[in-house]
Every structure is written in C-alpha cells, then in structure tokens.
Design an enzyme around this catalytic site. Structure first.
Site, PDB file in Angstrom:
ATOM      1  N   CYS A  28      57.041  58.121  36.357  1.00  0.00           N
ATOM      2  CA  CYS A  28      56.664  58.904  37.550  1.00  0.00           C
ATOM      3  C   CYS A  28      57.849  59.614  38.192  1.00  0.00           C
ATOM      4  O   CYS A  28      57.664  60.525  38.999  1.00  0.00           O
ATOM      5  CB  CYS A  28      55.971  58.006  38.566  1.00  0.00           C
ATOM      6  N   HIS A  50      55.618  61.220  45.527  1.00  0.00           N
ATOM      7  CA  HIS A  50      54.840  60.897  44.327  1.00  0.00           C
ATOM      8  C   HIS A  50      53.473  60.360  44.751  1.00  0.00           C
ATOM      9  O   HIS A  50      53.367  59.582  45.698  1.00  0.00           O
ATOM     10  CB  HIS A  50      55.588  59.860  43.491  1.00  0.00           C
ATOM     11  N   ASN A  98      46.912  59.998  40.050  1.00  0.00           N
ATOM     12  CA  ASN A  98      48.325  59.863  39.733  1.00  0.00           C
ATOM     13  C   ASN A  98      48.584  60.536  38.384  1.00  0.00           C
ATOM     14  O   ASN A  98      48.213  60.016  37.341  1.00  0.00           O
ATOM     15  CB  ASN A  98      48.672  58.367  39.678  1.00  0.00           C
TER      16      ASN A  98
HETATM   17  O1  UT7 Z   1      52.888  55.648  39.710  1.00  0.00           O
HETATM   18  C1  UT7 Z   1      53.611  54.602  39.135  1.00  0.00           C
HETATM   19  C2  UT7 Z   1      53.725  53.471  40.040  1.00  0.00           C
HETATM   20  N1  UT7 Z   1      52.453  52.859  40.262  1.00  0.00           N
HETATM   21  C3  UT7 Z   1      52.107  52.512  41.474  1.00  0.00           C
HETATM   22  O2  UT7 Z   1      52.818  52.795  42.399  1.00  0.00           O
HETATM   23  C4  UT7 Z   1      50.819  51.746  41.637  1.00  0.00           C
HETATM   24  C5  UT7 Z   1      51.057  50.565  42.516  1.00  0.00           C
HETATM   25  N2  UT7 Z   1      49.916  49.671  42.639  1.00  0.00           N
HETATM   26  C6  UT7 Z   1      48.777  50.018  43.263  1.00  0.00           C
HETATM   27  O3  UT7 Z   1      48.619  51.134  43.689  1.00  0.00           O
HETATM   28  C7  UT7 Z   1      47.758  48.943  43.524  1.00  0.00           C
HETATM   29  O4  UT7 Z   1      48.299  47.692  43.187  1.00  0.00           O
HETATM   30  C8  UT7 Z   1      46.429  49.147  42.739  1.00  0.00           C
HETATM   31  C9  UT7 Z   1      45.671  50.327  43.289  1.00  0.00           C
HETATM   32  C10 UT7 Z   1      46.722  49.367  41.272  1.00  0.00           C
HETATM   33  C11 UT7 Z   1      45.548  47.910  42.885  1.00  0.00           C
HETATM   34  O5  UT7 Z   1      45.334  47.650  44.260  1.00  0.00           O
HETATM   35  P1  UT7 Z   1      45.586  46.156  44.858  1.00  0.00           P
HETATM   36  O6  UT7 Z   1      45.243  46.239  46.269  1.00  0.00           O
HETATM   37  O7  UT7 Z   1      46.990  45.772  44.493  1.00  0.00           O
HETATM   38  O8  UT7 Z   1      44.511  45.323  44.076  1.00  0.00           O
HETATM   39  P2  UT7 Z   1      44.694  44.037  43.146  1.00  0.00           P
HETATM   40  O9  UT7 Z   1      45.169  44.448  41.805  1.00  0.00           O
HETATM   41  O10 UT7 Z   1      45.433  42.984  43.872  1.00  0.00           O
HETATM   42  O11 UT7 Z   1      43.197  43.579  43.059  1.00  0.00           O
HETATM   43  C12 UT7 Z   1      42.456  43.116  44.187  1.00  0.00           C
HETATM   44  C13 UT7 Z   1      41.062  42.743  43.749  1.00  0.00           C
HETATM   45  C14 UT7 Z   1      41.052  41.806  42.550  1.00  0.00           C
HETATM   46  O12 UT7 Z   1      39.930  40.952  42.688  1.00  0.00           O
HETATM   47  P3  UT7 Z   1      40.084  39.473  43.279  1.00  0.00           P
HETATM   48  O13 UT7 Z   1      41.054  38.779  42.368  1.00  0.00           O
HETATM   49  O14 UT7 Z   1      40.610  39.644  44.665  1.00  0.00           O
HETATM   50  O15 UT7 Z   1      38.695  38.954  43.219  1.00  0.00           O
HETATM   51  C15 UT7 Z   1      40.843  42.718  41.377  1.00  0.00           C
HETATM   52  O16 UT7 Z   1      40.248  42.076  40.266  1.00  0.00           O
HETATM   53  O17 UT7 Z   1      40.354  43.923  43.319  1.00  0.00           O
HETATM   54  C16 UT7 Z   1      39.925  43.750  41.949  1.00  0.00           C
HETATM   55  N3  UT7 Z   1      40.023  45.038  41.286  1.00  0.00           N
HETATM   56  C17 UT7 Z   1      39.061  45.973  41.338  1.00  0.00           C
HETATM   57  N4  UT7 Z   1      37.851  45.989  41.931  1.00  0.00           N
HETATM   58  C18 UT7 Z   1      37.106  47.109  41.804  1.00  0.00           C
HETATM   59  C19 UT7 Z   1      41.068  45.527  40.562  1.00  0.00           C
HETATM   60  N5  UT7 Z   1      40.788  46.770  40.131  1.00  0.00           N
HETATM   61  C20 UT7 Z   1      39.548  47.066  40.599  1.00  0.00           C
HETATM   62  C21 UT7 Z   1      38.719  48.198  40.496  1.00  0.00           C
HETATM   63  N6  UT7 Z   1      37.518  48.182  41.111  1.00  0.00           N
HETATM   64  N7  UT7 Z   1      39.095  49.307  39.829  1.00  0.00           N
END
Ligand code: UT7
Length: 328
Positions: free
Chosen positions: A115, A255, A285
């Site tokens: 990125c 970004h 992204n």
């Molecule tokens: O560009 C390069 C650098 N990348 C970034 O900067 C990305 C950085 N990370 C993020 O933006 C976030 O971590 C994400 C958007 C990828 C994920 O958001 P989060 O708030 O960190 O969610 P999480 O991975 O902790 O997941 C929370 C919950 C989980 O369920 P439980 O364990 O709480 O029951 C996941 O299984 O949300 C669930 N989950 C989803 N639910 C619906 C994960 N992905 C999804 C989804 N739809 N697509």
C-alpha cells in the site's frame, strides 16, 4: 542558487467499469452491507475484466497524463510502477508499459511496497528530478488486487478493489512540488499481511497450487493496530519537521484502507475532517492505487501552492508520508 524541486505537473487515474457492491458480496460470502460499511466505510469497489492486466491500467494512466500535459511518449525519461500485482513476476510492468506506449527514451522498473508503493516510488522519482538527470518521470501506483484475492475469504475480499493512478514529475524552480518525505519499513510485520505462495520461498507446485496460500492473507486486527499508530505518527512527524500546523495544511490524501484508520490519522494531526480526501466508499482499498486516485479525483479542487500531506501504511510493514506544495 535556487534548489530544484520535483513537482507534480499532471495526474490521471483509472478504474475498471465493473462494480462489485456490498450487496454482490452478500451473495458470495457470509457478510452484510452494514458490517462492511461500519467496519471499513466501503460500499463498492471496481474489478478488472478477465485478461485486463496492470499494464492495461498503466497505459490508460499514461495516456491521460500525456494528453493533459500536451507531451509525447518520447518525452518521458522514466516510468516507476509501485505495485504488487504486475503482469508477470518478471519482466517488470514498467517495461511492458513503456513498450506499449512507445516510450522509446524511457527506462523504468517496478517497486514492491504494497500500500506504500506509490509513496516509495514518488520518493525515488523525486530524487532523479532533484539531481537533474531526469526531466519527466511518470510515477504510477496501481493494483489489480482481484488477481490475488480469494473471493471465499470474507476477511479480505470485502476490502480490496482494482485501480490506480499516476503523476508526472518535472523540475520546478519555484519551490513547488515535493518538500519532504519520510519512508519507513519493518519486515517483522510480514507475517500479518502477505501472499505466502509464489515466491522463491514457496514456489507454486502441483501440491500447493490449490491452497489458499496463493491469495492475500491478512490478520486484520494486528494490521489495523499498526496502521493506526504508524500512519498517524509519520504524518505528525512530517508536520513537526516542517513546522506545519493543521491550519497550514489544505488537504490530507491518506491511504484508503479503512475509514477508521483515516479518521484516527486526521485526529492526531488535528485536521478538520473537511480537509481529508476520501473515496474509499467507491473504490475500496486499491493498495498502491489509492493515493494517486485521490489526487486525480480532487485535481479540480487543488490550488497552486496548496500544502498537501500524503500518508500510507501497508504490508511489509511499509509506511511513509510526503509533504508537497501543489504546483498548478
Ligand atoms: O491496506 C493495507 C493495510 N490494511 C489495513 O490497514 C487493514 C487493517 N484492518 C482492518 O481494516 C480491519 O481489521 C478489518 C476491516 C479487516 C476487520 O475489521 P475488525 O474490526 O478488525 O474485525 P475482526 O477481524 O476483529 O472481526 C470482528 C468480527 C469477527 O467475529 P467474532 O469473532 O467477533 O464473532 C469476525 O469473524 O467480525 C467477523 N467478520 C465479519 N463479519 C461479517 C470478519 N469479517 C467479516 C465480514 N462480514 N466480512
């Protein structure tokens, strides 16, 4: 003697026509529009057609830049492509683009910084302009993320999209253009965001060809934590180093990975949110593509002399910030 600076004198972007909306993704993986919107800010993203490669994006970007500036392919000295999704592992997509464009006087190369690819490439291009050896450099940041995304993995397929943009760098004697840059990396972060298979560590074999290792893997929470901290810090560092207050800054081009990371960065900078360029809702992204896509979209609003901060964080980990004065 006045110092020669590297100024952006044209910008152009490209996204494919095909739209992949949150509603489309609801039919593909266990997700929903509400989750994606509140966690990331993304509503839809663009996806390349089959057979459309990074060089095809690059050609559209270069054509737009040449047209805007009224110059020919032979005028270009160098093309640098920040991307992780080149047409081939080798040769570089810069080679393909210069060939397709008939840029017979240009040399170039690709640069892998995920990125942060556009910022790294911009920083390198800047040095070739400042040292006087090159007069017209095209710096591209673009990615065809759909070529390495697993559309069964809801942790990644909701985030990424295809697209990118590029800028023309030329010498300025008026003190406009790139004023300062800070680039950083920390390879200890590689395990949290990577494409495991396909490199020299684990070449593609019959046995692993079907495995998920060929796609992007991201441990979202860990990347998020590092992104919030480092992207904000490097933006504040470049402000401090140049004695800039929030009032001095016309625009932040951050970004576009996650709206929450963008907000955190602007808050640390003390920046009014009306000064943030945001298009994540439309394009998601696009990895190295986000920042030049922002500049392209905002081009009409930018005024000569505007102080602009660019900031990125991505896989590697890589991150950085550029402070520039808009030149036209
Ligand atoms: O560009 C390069 C650098 N990348 C970034 O900067 C990305 C950085 N990370 C993020 O933006 C976030 O971590 C994400 C958007 C990828 C994920 O958001 P989060 O708030 O960190 O969610 P999480 O991975 O902790 O997941 C929370 C919950 C989980 O369920 P439980 O364990 O709480 O029951 C996941 O299984 O949300 C669930 N989950 C989803 N639910 C619906 C994960 N992905 C999804 C989804 N739809 N697509």
């Amino acid at each position: 003697m006045t110092k020669t600076t590297a100024a952006i004198t044209a910008v152009h972007g490209y996204v494919p026509d095909r739209v992949l909306s949150n509603q489309d993704l609801e039919k593909m993986v266990d997700t929903n529009d509400e989750w994606i919107t509140t966690r990331t800010g993304i509503k839809e993203r663009r996806i390349a057609e089959k057979g459309q490669a990074l060089s095809d994006f690059g050609v559209e970007i270069c054509k737009g830049i040449l047209k805007k500036r009224g110059i020919t392919p032979e005028d270009i000295d160098m093309v640098i492509v920040g991307s992780i999704t080149g047409d081939y592992r080798f040769p570089s997509t810069a080679n393909v683009i210069t060939d397709k464009m008939g840029m017979t006087n240009a040399w170039g190369f690709d640069l892998s910084a995920a990125c942060s690819g556009f910022l790294y490439a911009l920083d390198i291009g800047k040095n070739y302009i400042e040292n006087g050896t090159h007069k017209k450099i095209i710096v591209i940041g673009a990615d065809v993320m759909s070529s390495i995304i697993n559309y069964k993995d809801r942790a990644t397929c909701i985030i990424f999209g295809d697209g990118g943009g590029g800028v023309l760098l030329e010498p300025s004697e008026d003190g406009l253009g790139i004023q300062d840059s800070i680039m950083r990396s920390d390879g200890a972060g590689r395990e949290f965001l990577l494409q495991q298979i396909g490199g020299s560590l684990e070449p593609i074999t019959k046995e692993n060809a079907e495995s998920d290792g060929q796609y992007v893997y991201q441990e979202g929470k860990t990347v998020f934590k590092h992104a919030v901290k480092n992207m904000a810090q490097v933006a504040v560092d470049i402000m401090d180093r140049n004695n800039l207050t929030a009032d001095d800054i016309a625009w932040l081009a951050p970004h576009q990975a996650n709206l929450r990371i963008i907000d955190a960065t602007a808050n640390r900078m003390g920046l009014d949110h009306s000064k943030i360029m945001i298009n994540i809702e439309k394009f998601g992204n696009t990895t190295a593509g986000t920042i030049p896509l922002l500049l392209w979209e905002w081009e009409d609003k930018l005024k000569k002399g505007d102080n602009i901060i660019l900031a990125a964080f991505g896989g590697g980990f890589t991150w950085g910030s550029v402070y520039l004065k808009w030149a036209y």
